[in-house]
Write an enzyme that holds these catalytic residues in place. Structure first.
Site, PDB file in Angstrom:
ATOM      1  CG  HIS A  11      -1.917  -1.012   1.369  1.00  0.00           C
ATOM      2  ND1 HIS A  11      -2.089  -1.767   2.508  1.00  0.00           N
ATOM      3  CD2 HIS A  11      -2.859  -1.438   0.494  1.00  0.00           C
ATOM      4  CE1 HIS A  11      -3.099  -2.609   2.322  1.00  0.00           C
ATOM      5  NE2 HIS A  11      -3.577  -2.435   1.110  1.00  0.00           N
ATOM      6  CE  LYS A  63     -17.824  -1.909  12.072  1.00  0.00           C
ATOM      7  NZ  LYS A  63     -19.120  -1.330  12.343  1.00  0.00           N
ATOM      8  NE  ARG A 123      -2.634  -7.531  -4.739  1.00  0.00           N
ATOM      9  CZ  ARG A 123      -3.418  -7.910  -3.761  1.00  0.00           C
ATOM     10  NH1 ARG A 123      -2.964  -7.956  -2.536  1.00  0.00           N
ATOM     11  NH2 ARG A 123      -4.660  -8.265  -3.986  1.00  0.00           N
ATOM     12  CB  SER A 143      -4.461  -6.376   4.554  1.00  0.00           C
ATOM     13  OG  SER A 143      -4.030  -5.119   4.137  1.00  0.00           O
TER      14      SER A 143
END
Ligand code: PNS
Length: 173
Positions: free
Chosen positions: A19, A43, A93, A131
């Site tokens: 990032h 979440k 990517r 991530s």
């Protein structure tokens, strides 16, 4: 020529070196770059709160004058208009990213033709980094060196250990 204000949206849970590589490249190209953390709908899977993610991103980007960090919820294109942004920056990517990114870019353009999506490629060494993979390696006790900044690595380790202790505690109750 008019100013280009770009939004770099994402989950950033947590921010990775990939990032940051893209933010750096974007800051050289755009007049203003707003890194915007999307409110996570799911979440349960997230490691950090929005505030924590923002805090880490601010710490890692505060030396770049034309970069700011924000959060948003709802539609990305509506947020872009609210921010007077004319571009969305996304990283590609590998070819596997392309299908989803194309779908998102075309749908966003259909909803809001004033906003263009711009794809950039991070440095090759980050082409397999995400991530999600950082969270997984951390949970399994693997090395994070070179994948995230040192400060983020410490926060990830701390969080994973804490989550593990709470889970064991609950299991023993
Ligand atoms: O880091 P991510 O998870 O790849 O980011 C995905 C993100 C946040 C950019 C995407 O899910 C998004 O734009 N969410 C906002 C809601 C929205 O506008 N959805 C319609 C997309 S066509």
């Amino acid at each position: 020529m008019k100013d280009i204000v770009a939004i770099y949206p994402g989950s950033f849970d947590p921010v990775t070196n990939g990032h940051l590589d893209l933010i750096h490249r974007g800051s050289k190209l755009f007049d203003k770059l707003i890194v915007s953390i999307a409110q996570n709908l799911d979440k349960s899977e997230s490691l950090f709160s929005m505030e924590e993610r923002k805090e880490m991103l601010v710490a890692m980007t505060c030396h770049m004058d034309n970069v700011s960090v924000d959060t948003f919820d709802g539609l990305l294109v509506s947020y872009c208009i609210r921010k007077n942004a004319n571009a969305v920056l996304r990283g590609i990517r590998a070819i596997s990213d392309y299908e989803f990114e194309l779908q998102m870019a075309l749908m966003n353009r259909k909803m809001e033709p004033r906003v263009e999506t711009i794809f950039m490629m991070p440095a090759e060494q980050y082409s397999y980094l995400s991530s999600r993979i950082v969270r997984e390696i951390a949970k399994l006790g693997g090395p994070l060196k070179g994948l995230v900044p040192e400060m983020v690595e410490e926060r990830v380790r701390e969080r994973v250990t804490h989550k593990h202790i709470s889970a064991v505690g609950k299991h023993l109750l």
